[in-house]
Write a protein that holds these residues in place. Structure first.
Motif, mmCIF file in Angstrom:
data_model
loop_
_atom_site.group_PDB
_atom_site.id
_atom_site.type_symbol
_atom_site.label_atom_id
_atom_site.label_comp_id
_atom_site.label_asym_id
_atom_site.label_seq_id
_atom_site.Cartn_x
_atom_site.Cartn_y
_atom_site.Cartn_z
ATOM 1 N N LEU A 1 159.611 11.086 90.072
ATOM 2 C CA LEU A 1 158.445 10.863 89.210
ATOM 3 C C LEU A 1 158.393 9.414 88.766
ATOM 4 O O LEU A 1 157.314 8.805 88.673
ATOM 5 N N GLN A 2 159.570 8.835 88.509
ATOM 6 C CA GLN A 2 159.618 7.426 88.120
ATOM 7 C C GLN A 2 159.117 6.536 89.254
ATOM 8 O O GLN A 2 158.373 5.579 89.028
ATOM 9 N N ILE A 3 159.530 6.844 90.481
ATOM 10 C CA ILE A 3 159.050 6.090 91.646
ATOM 11 C C ILE A 3 157.546 6.211 91.764
ATOM 12 O O ILE A 3 156.819 5.218 91.935
ATOM 13 N N PHE A 4 157.038 7.430 91.658
ATOM 14 C CA PHE A 4 155.601 7.661 91.796
ATOM 15 C C PHE A 4 154.811 6.889 90.748
ATOM 16 O O PHE A 4 153.838 6.189 91.069
ATOM 17 N N LEU A 5 155.210 6.995 89.489
ATOM 18 C CA LEU A 5 154.458 6.343 88.415
ATOM 19 C C LEU A 5 154.563 4.829 88.495
ATOM 20 O O LEU A 5 153.594 4.120 88.231
ATOM 21 N N TYR A 6 155.725 4.326 88.889
ATOM 22 C CA TYR A 6 155.877 2.876 88.984
ATOM 23 C C TYR A 6 154.939 2.305 90.037
ATOM 24 O O TYR A 6 154.255 1.298 89.806
ATOM 25 N N PHE A 7 154.874 2.943 91.197
ATOM 26 C CA PHE A 7 154.029 2.408 92.263
ATOM 27 C C PHE A 7 152.547 2.696 92.008
ATOM 28 O O PHE A 7 151.689 1.949 92.486
ATOM 29 N N ALA A 8 152.245 3.752 91.258
ATOM 30 C CA ALA A 8 150.853 3.967 90.856
ATOM 31 C C ALA A 8 150.391 2.835 89.946
ATOM 32 O O ALA A 8 149.259 2.349 90.055
ATOM 33 N N LYS A 9 151.267 2.409 89.050
ATOM 34 C CA LYS A 9 150.952 1.260 88.191
ATOM 35 C C LYS A 9 150.718 0.013 89.039
ATOM 36 O O LYS A 9 149.734 -0.716 88.835
ATOM 37 N N ALA A 10 151.597 -0.214 89.999
ATOM 38 C CA ALA A 10 151.446 -1.391 90.862
ATOM 39 C C ALA A 10 150.146 -1.332 91.651
ATOM 40 O O ALA A 10 149.488 -2.355 91.870
ATOM 41 N N GLY A 11 149.751 -0.133 92.087
ATOM 42 C CA GLY A 11 148.531 0.020 92.869
ATOM 43 C C GLY A 11 147.278 -0.386 92.128
ATOM 44 O O GLY A 11 146.253 -0.719 92.747
ATOM 45 N N MET A 12 147.334 -0.390 90.806
ATOM 46 C CA MET A 12 146.175 -0.795 90.018
ATOM 47 C C MET A 12 145.963 -2.298 90.034
ATOM 48 O O MET A 12 144.929 -2.785 89.569
ATOM 49 N N PHE A 13 146.923 -3.054 90.574
ATOM 50 C CA PHE A 13 146.821 -4.511 90.503
ATOM 51 C C PHE A 13 146.895 -5.167 91.866
ATOM 52 O O PHE A 13 147.276 -6.328 91.980
ATOM 53 N N VAL A 14 146.520 -4.445 92.910
ATOM 54 C CA VAL A 14 146.460 -5.036 94.248
ATOM 55 C C VAL A 14 145.087 -5.681 94.398
ATOM 56 O O VAL A 14 144.239 -5.223 95.153
ATOM 57 N N PHE A 15 144.819 -6.717 93.608
ATOM 58 C CA PHE A 15 143.579 -7.478 93.701
ATOM 59 C C PHE A 15 143.816 -8.684 94.600
ATOM 60 O O PHE A 15 144.866 -9.310 94.545
ATOM 61 N N GLY A 16 142.827 -9.005 95.414
ATOM 62 C CA GLY A 16 142.869 -10.240 96.177
ATOM 63 C C GLY A 16 143.580 -10.136 97.497
ATOM 64 O O GLY A 16 143.197 -10.774 98.457
ATOM 65 N N SER A 17 144.633 -9.347 97.597
ATOM 66 C CA SER A 17 145.391 -9.240 98.840
ATOM 67 C C SER A 17 146.425 -8.156 98.683
ATOM 68 O O SER A 17 146.907 -7.897 97.578
ATOM 69 N N GLY A 18 146.799 -7.533 99.795
ATOM 70 C CA GLY A 18 147.896 -6.587 99.747
ATOM 71 C C GLY A 18 149.173 -7.250 99.290
ATOM 72 O O GLY A 18 150.033 -6.631 98.666
ATOM 73 N N LEU A 19 149.315 -8.553 99.572
ATOM 74 C CA LEU A 19 150.498 -9.285 99.133
ATOM 75 C C LEU A 19 150.535 -9.473 97.624
ATOM 76 O O LEU A 19 151.561 -9.872 97.085
#
Length: 404
Positions: free
Chosen positions: A235-253
């Protein structure tokens, strides 16, 4: 791989020449050709399997294949999907694919297309992750990633340079936001979420008054994804990467500086070199570069961890389409929203530039790695070499030079 700017993807230029026969292309108002959902989804399964070249190339394939050649999608629907993908967070190509699936068959279509488009690269990363865990301690594997890691720094540096040209132009405010994030990322080696949000808010204040209501709305949409805290690893992995997914602006990098701070420094899931290897694995597989999270999840918790990470990073993309697509025409041209996105994109571009410095400290540390990085960068500036080919050459160079 998603190496280009979401906000700078050029509108497809497939218009016929002025003297061309009008019947050579579908009229913008024509109805799309009837096709089964199975065929429609099958196309994205194929594209996800062979789709190298970054988001612009993948979006171009969709336009050429689905709009021009087959007529499965109306041109205006495609352009609306492209505009949504430029405005919203998430990998551009995946978001565009999900939007077209939504138009075809609602939530079912969006879900089926999203899974079909991402699944091939996910399975490839799983295979590479298993090989990495199995053989990572062997000299030949270490030698390969010795060269690959240095080449990855060159690739990211080249992408950061291109993104600055595409997204910032001569706008002094955006350059200021870029510089602030580049310096903060290089200095702290961490993702600073509030600085990303502040970059968007500053752009709104400077460029698109009134701001109060729109800025509050934008922040309220992002805050739920920032709240992470649990002792359950998956669950920690899932929530951490969900948070990161909200900030993939401009490029996948753009996700790279976020992930480095959390994955390496905060959670200690990976070492510095393992993190660079994770980015490299994503670059030698088709699809968006954010699929690197599957490699990270695999090293932490096996197949279950890879699945949780992939679901987390792509869930925001999926929800943006399913929840906002029905009404997005009403807000797509909102000046406050556009200014906010431009500010966050400038911040993301700055973070990528800062991440080059952070990662280079770990991967470019002796003469052979400096040489591989410099040659990779020079080749990328001079020729249009596919990234998998460049990384394969770097792997060979690493094998030859690692023990030299």
């Amino acid at each position: 791989m998603n190496l280009e700017s979401n906000s700078a993807v050029p509108e497809p230029t497939s218009e016929a020449a002025p003297d061309a026969a009008p019947e050579t292309k579908p009229e913008p108002t024509s109805e799309p050709t009837t096709v089964s959902l199975t065929q429609f989804v099958g196309y994205f399964l194929w594209l996800g399997t062979v789709g190298f070249g970054g988001p612009i190339a993948l979006a171009g394939h969709m336009q050429q294949d689905l709009v021009d050649a087959r007529g499965w999608v109306r041109k205006e629907d495609y352009l609306e999907g492209l505009a949504l993908a430029q405005l919203a967070p998430g990998p551009l190509a995946a978001q565009l694919a999900i939007y077209l699936g939504y138009l075809r068959a609602g939530v079912l279509g969006a879900t089926a297309v999203g899974v079909a488009f991402v699944l091939p690269s996910f399975l490839m990363v799983l295979g590479l992750s298993a090989a990495y865990v199995r053989f990572g301690g062997l000299p030949w594997m270490q030698g390969m990633f010795y060269g690959i890691g240095a080449a990855v720094i060159g690739i990211i540096a080249r992408s950061a340079f291109k993104l600055t040209k595409l997204t910032l132009g001569k706008d002094k405010l955006l350059w200021g936001i870029f510089a602030a994030l580049a310096i903060s990322t290089a200095w702290t080696s961490k993702e600073i979420i509030w600085l990303f949000l502040l970059g968007g808010v500053v752009a709104v204040v400077a460029k698109a008054f009134p701001v109060r209501q729109q800025a509050r709305t934008a922040v309220s949409l992002l805050l739920p994804a920032i709240i992470v805290g649990t002792n359950n690893t998956l669950l920690q992995i899932f929530l951490y990467f969900a948070k990161a997914g909200m900030f993939v602006f401009g490029s996948g990098l753009a996700v790279v500086p976020f992930l480095y701070g959390g994955v390496v420094q905060e959670h200690h899931w990976l070492t510095d070199h393992q993190f660079v290897d994770a980015v490299a694995v994503a670059m030698i597989t088709p699809g968006p570069v954010v699929i690197t999270v599957a490699f990270i999840g695999y090293l932490v918790a096996g197949v279950a961890g890879a699945t949780a990470a992939a679901l987390g990073i792509f869930l925001p993309v999926y929800l943006v389409v399913v929840l906002l697509a029905p009404s997005y025409k009403r807000w797509a041209k909102n000046p406050q929203l556009n200014a906010f996105v431009r500010g966050v994109t400038a911040a993301a571009t700055g973070a990528i530039a800062g991440a080059v410095i952070v990662l280079a400290r770990r991967s470019v540390y002796d003469f052979p790695t400096i040489l591989i990085c410099a040659v990779s960068l020079a080749v990328l500036f001079r020729w249009k070499i596919p990234e998998p080919v460049l990384i394969a050459c770097a792997a060979v160079a690493g094998l030859l030079l690692h023990r030299a």
